[in-house]
Design a protein around this motif. Structure first.
Motif, PDB file in Angstrom:
ATOM      1  N   ASP A  38       0.862  -1.187   0.000  1.00  0.00           N
ATOM      2  CA  ASP A  38       0.000   0.000   0.000  1.00  0.00           C
ATOM      3  C   ASP A  38       0.902   1.242   0.000  1.00  0.00           C
ATOM      4  OD1 ASP A  38      -3.180   0.627   1.173  1.00  0.00           O
ATOM      5  OD2 ASP A  38      -1.703   2.247   1.087  1.00  0.00           O
ATOM      6  N   GLY A  98     -15.531   3.216   3.875  1.00  0.00           N
ATOM      7  CA  GLY A  98     -14.153   3.659   3.697  1.00  0.00           C
ATOM      8  C   GLY A  98     -13.495   3.180   2.415  1.00  0.00           C
ATOM      9  N   ILE A 100     -12.137   3.416  -1.067  1.00  0.00           N
ATOM     10  CA  ILE A 100     -11.823   4.508  -1.996  1.00  0.00           C
ATOM     11  C   ILE A 100     -11.361   3.984  -3.354  1.00  0.00           C
ATOM     12  CG2 ILE A 100     -11.357   6.300  -0.267  1.00  0.00           C
ATOM     13  CD1 ILE A 100      -8.375   5.719  -0.601  1.00  0.00           C
TER      14      ILE A 100
HETATM   15  P1  5GP Z   1      -9.710   1.284   0.568  1.00  0.00           P
HETATM   16  O1  5GP Z   1      -9.902   2.495   1.437  1.00  0.00           O
HETATM   17  O2  5GP Z   1     -10.339   1.446  -0.805  1.00  0.00           O
HETATM   18  O3  5GP Z   1     -10.084   0.012   1.236  1.00  0.00           O
HETATM   19  O4  5GP Z   1      -8.149   1.176   0.372  1.00  0.00           O
HETATM   20  C1  5GP Z   1      -7.460   1.619  -0.738  1.00  0.00           C
HETATM   21  C2  5GP Z   1      -6.002   1.585  -0.378  1.00  0.00           C
HETATM   22  O5  5GP Z   1      -5.262   1.709  -1.567  1.00  0.00           O
HETATM   23  C3  5GP Z   1      -5.566   2.725   0.536  1.00  0.00           C
HETATM   24  O6  5GP Z   1      -4.973   2.183   1.729  1.00  0.00           O
HETATM   25  C4  5GP Z   1      -4.578   3.526  -0.302  1.00  0.00           C
HETATM   26  O7  5GP Z   1      -3.481   4.002   0.452  1.00  0.00           O
HETATM   27  C5  5GP Z   1      -4.152   2.527  -1.353  1.00  0.00           C
HETATM   28  N1  5GP Z   1      -3.842   3.104  -2.642  1.00  0.00           N
HETATM   29  C6  5GP Z   1      -4.552   4.031  -3.329  1.00  0.00           C
HETATM   30  N2  5GP Z   1      -3.992   4.294  -4.533  1.00  0.00           N
HETATM   31  C7  5GP Z   1      -2.891   3.498  -4.594  1.00  0.00           C
HETATM   32  C8  5GP Z   1      -1.881   3.316  -5.595  1.00  0.00           C
HETATM   33  O8  5GP Z   1      -1.884   3.926  -6.658  1.00  0.00           O
HETATM   34  N3  5GP Z   1      -0.912   2.410  -5.326  1.00  0.00           N
HETATM   35  C9  5GP Z   1      -0.870   1.697  -4.156  1.00  0.00           C
HETATM   36  N4  5GP Z   1       0.133   0.839  -3.988  1.00  0.00           N
HETATM   37  N5  5GP Z   1      -1.807   1.849  -3.187  1.00  0.00           N
HETATM   38  C10 5GP Z   1      -2.805   2.731  -3.409  1.00  0.00           C
END
Ligand code: 5GP
Ligand code: ZN
Length: 141
Positions: A38, A98, A100
């Motif tokens: 992440d 949550g 995103i």
């Molecule tokens: P969600 O909130 O959707 O469950 O988690 C999405 C996760 O993806 C977040 O922890 C965020 O930091 C991570 N994330 C978002 N965009 C990217 C990216 O471009 N690359 C990586 N490696 N992680 C990402």
């Protein structure tokens, strides 16, 4: 198995990571799943485990693919245990929960005895040197 390229969403950053058109620190890959660091980790070694083709939610994943995805998750967890025996597995489903990035992903979040890391304070971007060290530690089968 669904072809990951055919089933990709061009606007989805995780599909772009699968296609290697967006960068990521990948630590695990098989036919159907991918795991990478992440970029805004809650803790050191915070990983995301995704199916290679685009589905927004667990309930969108065909049942025939559940076993392979769970198998990949367990393999990645075994690697996370190189960092800590203790970790959280999290799955955010829907914006109000949550989510995103609307490409299915389990979070694997190593825990080291720190306080609650899930408070919504801003998270630091993963430093490159730390990412490289983690990829070296976690990529070996
Ligand atoms: P969600 O909130 O959707 O469950 O988690 C999405 C996760 O993806 C977040 O922890 C965020 O930091 C991570 N994330 C978002 N965009 C990217 C990216 O471009 N690359 C990586 N490696 N992680 C990402
Ligand atoms: Zn996607």
């Amino acid at each position: 198995m669904v072809d990951a390229v055919e089933a990709a969403d061009p606007n989805c950053v995780f599909c772009q990571i699968v296609a290697r058109t967006a960068p990521a620190y990948i630590v695990y890959e098989d036919e159907e799943a991918l795991a990478f660091l992440d970029i805004f980790p809650f803790t050191r070694g915070h990983l995301l485990v995704i199916p290679k083709h685009h589905v927004p939610r667990l309930t969108d994943l065909p049942e025939s693919e559940h076993a392979a995805y769970l198998r990949a998750l367990a393999k990645v967890c075994r690697r996370a245990e190189r960092l800590s025996s203790d970790y959280n597995i999290a799955l955010n489903q829907g914006a109000k929960a949550g989510q995103i990035v609307f490409h299915l992903h389990f979070h694997v979040i190593p825990r080291y005895g720190e306080g609650n890391p899930f408070h919504s304070r801003p998270r630091d971007r993963l430093p490159e040197a730390e990412a490289r060290a983690l990829v070296a530690a976690l990529s070996a089968p």
